[in-house]
Design a protein around this motif. Structure first.
Motif, short mmCIF file in Angstrom:
data_model
loop_
_atom_site.label_atom_id
_atom_site.label_comp_id
_atom_site.label_asym_id
_atom_site.label_seq_id
_atom_site.Cartn_x
_atom_site.Cartn_y
_atom_site.Cartn_z
N ILE A 6 4.43 4.50 16.80
CA ILE A 6 3.77 3.26 17.44
C ILE A 6 4.79 2.10 17.17
CG2 ILE A 6 1.76 1.66 17.05
CD1 ILE A 6 0.03 4.00 16.26
N LEU A 7 5.25 1.63 18.48
CA LEU A 7 5.84 0.41 18.44
C LEU A 7 4.74 -0.84 18.08
CD1 LEU A 7 7.60 1.06 21.68
CD2 LEU A 7 8.55 1.34 19.45
N SER A 8 4.03 -1.12 18.44
CA SER A 8 3.25 -2.10 18.02
C SER A 8 1.72 -1.95 18.65
CB SER A 8 3.83 -3.45 18.48
OG SER A 8 3.58 -3.29 20.25
N SER A 9 1.03 -2.66 18.00
CA SER A 9 -0.72 -2.55 18.24
C SER A 9 -1.21 -4.04 18.29
CB SER A 9 -1.47 -1.45 17.30
OG SER A 9 -1.26 -1.91 16.25
N ASN B 246 -5.54 -5.44 18.55
CA ASN B 246 -6.98 -5.01 18.67
C ASN B 246 -7.45 -4.32 20.00
OD1 ASN B 246 -8.03 -5.43 16.30
ND2 ASN B 246 -9.02 -7.09 16.51
N THR C 153 -5.88 5.81 8.72
CA THR C 153 -4.96 5.81 9.71
C THR C 153 -5.11 4.78 11.02
OG1 THR C 153 -5.02 8.24 9.37
CG2 THR C 153 -3.98 7.46 11.41
N GLU C 154 -6.40 4.70 11.19
CA GLU C 154 -6.71 3.62 12.32
C GLU C 154 -6.22 2.29 11.73
OE1 GLU C 154 -7.44 4.54 15.45
OE2 GLU C 154 -7.89 2.70 16.09
N ILE D 62 -7.01 3.76 18.36
CA ILE D 62 -5.87 4.45 18.60
C ILE D 62 -5.57 5.66 18.15
CG2 ILE D 62 -3.35 3.90 18.09
CD1 ILE D 62 -4.34 0.78 17.42
N SER D 63 -6.33 6.32 17.44
CA SER D 63 -6.28 7.63 16.86
C SER D 63 -6.54 8.45 18.08
CB SER D 63 -7.08 8.07 15.80
OG SER D 63 -6.61 7.28 14.52
N VAL E 232 -12.90 -2.09 12.14
CA VAL E 232 -11.95 -2.44 12.83
C VAL E 232 -12.42 -3.44 13.77
CG1 VAL E 232 -10.71 -0.47 13.29
CG2 VAL E 232 -12.72 -0.68 14.64
N ASN F 204 -2.81 2.04 12.09
CA ASN F 204 -2.45 1.75 13.58
C ASN F 204 -2.68 0.61 14.10
OD1 ASN F 204 -1.61 4.55 13.51
ND2 ASN F 204 -3.48 5.44 14.45
N ARG F 205 -3.84 -0.15 13.77
CA ARG F 205 -4.05 -1.39 14.34
C ARG F 205 -3.19 -2.61 13.71
NH1 ARG F 205 -9.49 -1.92 17.51
NH2 ARG F 205 -9.81 0.19 17.97
N SER F 206 -2.69 -2.23 12.53
CA SER F 206 -1.95 -3.27 11.84
C SER F 206 -0.45 -2.86 12.07
CB SER F 206 -2.24 -3.29 10.41
OG SER F 206 -3.51 -3.46 10.15
N THR F 207 -0.08 -2.12 12.86
CA THR F 207 1.34 -1.74 12.89
C THR F 207 1.96 -2.89 14.28
OG1 THR F 207 1.09 0.69 12.67
CG2 THR F 207 3.29 -0.15 13.95
N ARG F 208 2.99 -3.69 13.89
CA ARG F 208 3.55 -4.70 14.83
C ARG F 208 5.23 -4.13 14.96
NH1 ARG F 208 -0.90 -5.10 15.18
NH2 ARG F 208 -2.00 -7.24 14.99
N GLU F 209 5.96 -5.03 15.85
CA GLU F 209 7.33 -4.60 16.03
C GLU F 209 7.87 -4.21 14.83
OE1 GLU F 209 8.40 -7.50 18.66
OE2 GLU F 209 7.52 -6.50 20.18
N VAL G 118 -8.50 -9.38 13.47
CA VAL G 118 -7.14 -9.29 13.18
C VAL G 118 -6.17 -10.25 14.00
CG1 VAL G 118 -4.96 -7.69 12.96
CG2 VAL G 118 -7.24 -6.78 12.15
N ARG H 264 14.45 -8.91 20.40
CA ARG H 264 13.88 -7.76 20.66
C ARG H 264 13.47 -7.43 22.10
NH1 ARG H 264 10.02 -9.25 16.81
NH2 ARG H 264 10.67 -8.49 14.41
N LYS I 250 -2.70 12.26 8.59
CA LYS I 250 -2.43 12.12 7.44
C LYS I 250 -3.55 12.13 6.53
CE LYS I 250 1.11 8.63 9.03
NZ LYS I 250 0.87 8.68 10.69
N ALA J 22 -9.06 9.32 8.39
CA ALA J 22 -8.73 8.87 9.64
C ALA J 22 -8.90 7.34 10.08
CB ALA J 22 -10.03 9.58 10.72
#
Lengths: 282, 467
Positions: free
Chosen positions: B37-40, B42, A50-51, B5-6, A276, A54-59, A280, B165, A124, A47
Motif C-alpha cells: 500500500i503506497l498510501s491511504s 478514509n 489490519t484495516e 481497504i482489506s 474506522v 491499512n488506513r493509517s498507511t501514508r507515503e 483520521v 516524491r 496477518k 482483520a
C-alpha cells in the motif's frame, strides 16, 4: 464532542477485550466455514487490526494514529494478546512490524458475469485463538479501566479523541456481581479526554439459536426479556450523536453501543463502525 | 455495509474477472509477495500495479461520488490535451473494479491509473547524487526542474502538491510530475510557487556543496518553504552562514539554467486573490445581511463567514481580507490563524501570510508573542514574525503557561521557556502545564510537583478563608 481529528500528535486508543472462556469453543459460521467462535473472533480482530494499519498507511509508512491494546480473559487470567508488549499499549507502527504469522484464507465469490471464483487472501495474525475455563469479565473490565485511565491522564492525550473499549463475549461473567459489573462499566464510561467520555462497546455473541440479534439498541424494550441483556445495555455507552445518527438513522434517540445475540457478521459491522469511522487526518 | 481497504486488497490480489477493462493487471508486492500500500486515507487507497508491461499507481476510491469522477474525467482530458513531456499517462475509470464487502455483497469502485515513469523519486535521486558527490547530476536536475517549473507556471495548471516524491527522475536526468490528486486548471493560482522555489533553492544549495545533504537532507518541502521567507532562520538552521548567505544572494542571478526569479516568487507571498481583493467589488454595498455569521469586533476587524468561507471586514463593513479561508480566528495582537484545505497558517491585518498555510496546526499565544506550529508530526515554536525559536524538534508540545511550555522528545517530557530555550530537561514520563508556580510531573512511578527550576517541591496548599 467526539470531533477531534486523529493525527500522530493526537492519537486515539482502542482496547479490545476478548472472552476466551470454554464456551467460545462452540461452533459458528464465518466466511462460509464452520469454526469455533474463538477462531472467528480472532480472525475478525486480526482483520480489524489490519484495516486500521491499512488506513493509517501514508507515503512515509504506517503512522501512529492509534494506540492498541488487546486482552484475552479466561480462568483467573487477563493477559495481553499482542506480541512483545512492554506497556499496556502498542503503537500502530510497532504493531505493523510485529506480525506473528500469515495465514491463507479462501473465500468463494460470485462474479458479476455469474461465474464463481475463489479469492485467496493472506491474513496477518497478531492474536491467537484460545478457549478454556471460566469468564473473568469483571477482572478484564478492571484491567481496561486501569489501562485507559493512565492513557487519558497523560497530558499529551488530553485533547485526543477518547479511547474506545470493545468487550466481546458470549457469556456471563463468572467473577463479578451485577452491581460490580455496572459500577466498573460506569467508572470506565466516566473517564474522559477533553473531546468526550471513553466509549464502552459491549458485544454479546449469539449461538445462532436464540432470538434475533439486536444491534445498537435505542430502547431497552428492543432487547429480549433477559436480565443479562438489560445489564449489558446499561453497561454500554450512549453512542455519540454524530455516530448514532449515521448508523441508526435516529438522530434524537439515545442508542447504546451494544450488540446482543450478535452474529459474527454483526461483530464485523459493529467493530468497523466503532473504529474506522473516526476522523483520521488525511 | 461499506467496503474496507482489506476488501479492495482482496480484489486487487485476485484480479481475474474483477476488472471491467484492465485485463492482465496485477499488484506489485513486497519481498513476501504481499501487495504494497503506497498510501491511504478514509476515502481512497493506492497500490503499485503492473499492466501491459508498465508500472502504474492504481488509486481505488472507497465510496461512490459521481461529481468526483466527473472532475477526474475532466482532468484526464486536460492532461491528454496538454501533451507535455513533464506529465505522465493518467486514466480515470468509473466503476472499474468489483469489490466484495464483509457481507459478500458486490460493489463497483471507481479507480484512477497513473503511469509510473521509469526512474526514481527526486528525493532518492538527490540523496544518491549527494552520496556520490555528483555535482553535475545535481546541476542537471536543477536545470530540468526549472524547465519543468517554467512550463508548469505558464501552463494554466496548478499541480497542488509539488514535492520530492511527486517528481520522478529517469536515468537521463529527465523529470516528470506524478500524482494528480490536487491538479486543476487554474491559470491565476500561485499554489505551486513556494514549493517550486523551495525545491529549486534546495537543489541549488546541494549542487554547490553536496556535503550539505546531511544538514538539509532531512528537511521537507514544507520546512524549506516555511523558512524561505526567512533567510536568517534558514542560515541558522543550516549552520553555514557565510556560504548559505552567498548562495541566497547569488541564487537567482548566477544559474543560467535557472529561469525562476526566486525573489519574485518569495518576496510577496500574499496570494493574488488577497492582493486584488477589492477589485471589482464595491465594498460599500456590503452589509450585515450578506454574511452567514459575524463575529465581534477584535482589533478593528470582524471575522465574517459566507457560504463556509471566512474573511474579515472593517468597521465600515468593507471587506479588507476576502473570504477565502475555511476558518479563521479573530485578530489577537495583529495575528489571525487561518485554515485552508485542512492546513493552518497565520496572517497579519493586511491579509499577508506571516506563516504559509502548510502546517498541521498553528496556535497563536498573543500574550507571549509566539506561535506553536506542527508540521509532518513534529512541533516547533516561532515568534510573531515567523522567525523560528526552535526547530521542529518536538513530538508534542503543550500550551504556553507561566512562560513555560511542556514538550516531549524521545517519548520523555520536559519544558522549554516561551523564548524557545530549554528550561527543564525532558526526563519525565508525563508532565503537565505550570499552574501557580508548580507543575505535576511523573518520574518513573512517582508523581510529584516541580517548580520553574525543575526542583521538586511540596504540593501547593489550598487555603480556605472562612467568615
Amino acid at each position: 464532542m467526539y470531533t477531534s481529528r486523529i493525527s500522530r500528535n493526537n492519537p486515539t486508543a482502542f482496547v479490545i477485550l476478548i472472552d476466551q472462556s470454554g464456551s467460545m469453543e462452540e461452533l459458528t459460521s464465518y466466511n462460509g466455514e464452520q469454526m469455533p467462535k474463538s477462531e472467528a473472533v480472532t480472525l475478525i480482530v486480526n482483520a480489524l487490526l489490519t484495516e486500521i494499519i491499512n488506513r493509517s498507511t501514508r507515503e512515509d509508512g504506517v503512522r501512529d494514529y492509534f494506540d492498541i491494546a488487546v486482552y484475552g480473559y479466561h480462568g483467573e487470567t487477563v493477559a495481553s494478546l499482542l506480541p512483545e508488549t512492554k506497556g499496556d499499549f502498542m503503537a500502530l507502527g510497532k504493531l505493523a512490524d510485529n506480525v506473528r504469522r500469515n495465514v491463507e484464507l479462501k473465500k468463494e465469490r460470485r462474479l458479476p458475469d455469474g461465474s464463481s471464483a475463489v479469492s485467496v487472501i493472506s491474513q496477518k495474525i497478531w492474536i491467537e485463538a484460545e478457549a478454556c475455563d471460566r469468564t473473568p469479565m469483571y477482572a478484564a473490565l478492571n484491567k481496561a479501566f486501569d489501562t485507559v485511565r493512565t492513557w487519558c491522564a497523560t497530558r499529551a492525550h488530553s485533547d485526543c479523541y477518547p479511547p474506545t473499549i470493545f468487550n466481546i463475549t458470549d457469556g456471563e461473567a463468572s467473577d463479578g456481581s451485577e452491581k460490580e459489573l455496572l459500577e466498573i462499566a460506569r467508572d470506565i464510561r466516566s473517564l474522559s479526554t477533553n473531546d468526550g467520555n471513553v466509549l464502552l462497546v459491549n458485544i454479546h455473541l449469539g449461538s445462532g439459536t436464540e432470538d434475533r440479534p439486536v444491534i445498537f439498541a435505542c430502547d431497552p424494550g428492543e432487547l429480549p426479556d433477559s436480565k443479562y441483556a438489560r445489564m449489558l445495555y446499561d453497561m454500554s455507552s450512549v453512542l455519540p450523536e454524530n455516530i448514532s445518527g449515521e448508523i441508526t438513522g435516529k438522530h434524537s434517540a439515545e442508542c447504546r453501543a451494544v450488540g446482543f445475540n450478535a452474529a459474527i457478521t454483526d461483530l464485523v459491522n459493529i467493530m468497523n463502525i466503532g473504529s474506522v469511522s473516526v476522523n483520521v487526518i488525511d | 455495509m461499506g467496503i474496507s481497504i482489506s476488501n479492495i486488497l482482496e480484489s486487487v490480489c485476485n484480479p481475474q474477472g474483477r476488472f471491467r477493462s484492465l485485463e492482465g493487471i496485477y499488484p506489485l508486492g513486497d519481498e513476501h509477495g504481499t501487495p504494497r500500500i503506497l498510501s491511504s486515507s478514509n476515502s481512497q487507497v493506492r497500490f503499485p500495479v503492473k499492466w501491459n508491461g508498465s508500472e502504474y499507481v492504481m488509486q481505488v476510491f472507497l465510496s461512490d461520488d459521481s461529481q468526483r469522477m466527473e472532475k477526474l474525467r475532466e482532468l484526464m482530458r486536460i492532461i491528454d490535451g496538454a501533451d507535455s513531456p513533464y506529465l505522465t499517462e493518467f486514466n480515470a475509470l468509473p466503476s472499474e473494479i468489483t469489490v466484495f464487502d464483509s457481507s459478500a455483497e458486490a460493489h463497483y469502485c471507481d479507480i484512477t491509473l497513473t503511469r509510473t515513469p521509469p526512474g526514481a523519486a527526486l528525493a532518492y535521486f538527490i540523496k544518491e547524487s549527494c552520496a556520490r558527490n555528483d555535482i553535475q547530476a545535481l546541476k542537471n536536475v536543477l536545470g530540468q526542474f526549472c524547465d519543468m517549473a517554467v512550463w508548469l507556471l505558464g501552463s494554466g495548471l496548478s499541480h497542488g502538491r509539488v514535492n520530492f516524491r511527486n517528481i520522478r527522475v529517469n536515468n537521463s536526468g529527465r523529470i516528470k510530475l506524478v500524482n494528480y490528486d490536487h491538479m486543476r486548471h487554474a491559470p491565476d493560482a500561485d499554489t505551486d510557487n513556494k514549493d517550486i522555489a523551495a525545491i529549486a533553492l534546495y537543489i541549488k544549495l546541494l549542487s554547490q556543496d553536496p556535503g550539505r545533504y546531511e544538514l538539509l537532507g532531512k528537511w521537507t518541502v514544507s520546512e524549506i518553504a516555511g523558512n524561505i521567507n526567512d533567510p536568517a532562520g534558514l542560515m541558522r538552521r543550516s549552520g553555514d552562514r557565510r556560504t548559505l548567505a552567498a548562495a541566497l544572494e547569488t541564487f537567482a542571478g548566477t544559474a543560467e539554467t535557472l529561469r525562476i526569479d526566486l525573489s519574485s516568487l518569495t518576496s510577496d507571498t500574499t496570494p493574488p486573490e488577497l492582493r486584488d481583493s477589492s477589485a471589482g467589488i464595491d465594498t460599500r454595498t456590503w452589509n450585515r445581511k450578506h454574511y452567514d455569521n459575524i463575529e465581534r469586533m477584535e482589533e478593528s476587524l470582524r471575522c465574517v463567514e459566507l457560504n463556509g468561507k471566512f474573511g474579515f471586514i472593517d468597521e465600515n463593513w468593507s471587506e479588507v481580507i476576502p473570504l477565502i479561508y475555511d476558518n479563521a480566528t479573530g485578530f489577537k495582537e495583529g495575528r489571525s490563524v487561518v485554515v485552508l484545505d485542512s492546513l493552518f497558517g497565520m496572517i497579519d491585518k493586511e491579509g499577508g501570510l506571516i506563516l504559509p498555510v502548510i502546517y498541521e496546526s498553528v496556535d497563536w499565544y498573543c500574550e507571549d508573542g509566539v506561535a506553536k506550529i506542527a508540521c509532518d508530526g513534529r512541533f516547533g515554536l516561532v515568534d510573531r514574525k515567523a522567525r523560528p525559536l526552535t526547530g521542529l524538534d518536538y513530538e508534542w508540545m503543550g500550551e504556553v503557561s507561566e512562560g513555560m511550555i511542556c514538550v516531549r522528545r524521545d517519548e520523555m517530557y520536559g519544558y522549554i521557556s516561551s523564548d524557545g530555550k530549554p528550561a527543564i530537561e525532558p526526563v519525565y514520563s508525563d508532565a503537565n502545564e505550570f499552574r501557580g508556580g508548580t507543575a505535576v510531573v511523573r518520574h518513573g512511578k512517582v508523581t510529584m510537583f516541580i517548580n520553574h527550576a525543575g526542583e521538586e517541591v511540596s504540593p501547593p496548599v489550598k487555603i480556605t478563608v472562612h467568615g
